[in-house]
Design a protein around this motif. Sequence first.
Motif, PDB file in Angstrom:
ATOM      1  N   GLN A 130       2.661   7.863   0.236  1.00 16.14           N
ATOM      2  CA  GLN A 130       3.797   7.320  -0.413  1.00 16.14           C
ATOM      3  C   GLN A 130       3.458   6.955  -1.659  1.00 16.14           C
ATOM      4  N   TRP A 163      -0.435   5.782   3.370  1.00 17.68           N
ATOM      5  CA  TRP A 163      -0.274   4.979   2.054  1.00 17.68           C
ATOM      6  C   TRP A 163      -0.331   5.891   0.931  1.00 17.68           C
ATOM      7  N   VAL A 179      -4.898  -2.015   4.278  1.00 22.59           N
ATOM      8  CA  VAL A 179      -4.359  -0.811   4.745  1.00 22.59           C
ATOM      9  C   VAL A 179      -5.257  -0.456   6.069  1.00 22.59           C
ATOM     10  N   GLU A 232      -5.268  -2.241  -0.752  1.00 26.08           N
ATOM     11  CA  GLU A 232      -4.598  -1.637  -1.653  1.00 26.08           C
ATOM     12  C   GLU A 232      -5.067  -1.600  -3.041  1.00 26.08           C
TER      13      GLU A 232
END
Length: 537
Positions: free
Chosen positions: A513, A510, A464, A470
Amino acid sequence: MDHFDVLVVGGGINGAGIARDLAGRGWRVLLAEASDLAAHTSSSSTKLIHGGLRYLEYYEFSLVRKALQERELLLKSAPHIMWPLRFVMPHDRAMRPAWMIRIGLFLYDHLARREWLPGSAGLRLRDSPFGAPLKPEFERGFEYSDGWVDDARLVLLNALDAHAKGAEILTHCTVTEAQRETAEQGGGWRVRLQMAHGERRVQARALVNAAGPWAETFLRQVARPAAGEPLATKSLRLVKGSHIVVRRRFDHDHAYIFQNPDRRIIFAIPYEGEFTLIGTTDVELPDAAIAGFAKAEIEAQEVAYLCEQASRYFKTPVRPDEVLWSYAGVRPLLDDASGDASAVTRDYLLETHGDGAPLLSVWGGKITTFRKLAEDAADLIGEMLGEERPAWTAPAPLPGGDLSDWIGAAQRPDQDFERFVLALQTRHGYLPAQLARRLARAYGSRVGLLLGGARTLADLGAEVAPGLFEAELRYLREHEWARDAEAVLWRRSKLGLHYSEAERAAVAAWLQQAAGRKENAALGGAAFGDRSGGPLL
């Protein structure tokens, strides 16, 4: 309505430490934090495990001895987030005489037993790498030992250990009312909690006020006595300490302690590999400065002060326009009637309130003595509940601090960590060396939870931001109560200092989301999220 033995208000170092100690003694504990763990004072320190050399000048021998007794014990408990650090003090002839410094360092070496930290020594700076960054007039100096700590992660590890021992940890949860019951009503506390998704009410047999700068406000505005029973309170002095971060000013691994003409001191400390951390200031604040839960901010005159004082020693001046990052925190110091804010005691006081349902307030304190403070607080809670239970934290490692499964028997904490890094690189050879060391520093032996069965970097998911995959972001959300980019980039790590604005935005996107996916998955579920007190999953 859920029932607890003890409700702890405040998720800074004292609150998290007390929750850990109480949970480890078998009591059912709830910790409520209005923001994120370590969101304020406890992530804004100078990040030192130290006895407080300068406190000797104020005859605080008991405090210094207590802190020195804790120093090596803490370094052993979590060698991944704490490690020894040598300090260089250049001698300024216009300041304290050399004989006075020698006496102070002798006391510092001998007020408490040292097992492995080296003692103090004199230095000739002219031909030393420690003198190279300094102005040539500083020809001699002294060096001594203390320690470094990642302060925000220290708070987190205490919360993790408390949770592992059965405590419920609620972040972003405000205690809006705590009503002390009469004996006829049950003799405990009825507490109202405000959370993101609604209100929750709980009962507790005892209440711990560890709200830091807001401890006095909590007593006056939130904790309600039983009929006709006043709640006595001490007074706090709110003292802001600010720090600046600049590009690295020296290449060696020692820190500096500089004496200023106003008789205060500042530190210049190696920071995050590429930077130097300089601080701190002592600025007294009015109570109104912390209305709500607003974060403290550094002021231009504080930046100028730190630059000016550092520039008295460094060959190359430190300029305000070189400051890359700054932070400030409010220290809740016990009012001891000292005229100078820098002279106010850093010791703590634990105050019990009345003969009704147990209430304990924490006044003052410092990071180095948090474990002892928590132990004393748990002893007092046990006395008030009539259930005294033995202390246990002195020899206990913090989460991630027991490296024995990776390296075998412990030897010396700093050496153990280096052996652990080698073991991690051997077991997970796909990790780049810099990433392996960063993960080892952040998570210690818990790194296995993050890496899982990964055999390649690709198994960790998308990158990321540079070096941030992640898998680590999922771990921080699922295991460490991290909800947003600020928590990830500036408290759980200091990656924000290394990233560009675009890279920080990618991390924020990120996380947003991920939060949206979780929110959608939770529709129709429990109103208050994970009632077990775990992180936001």
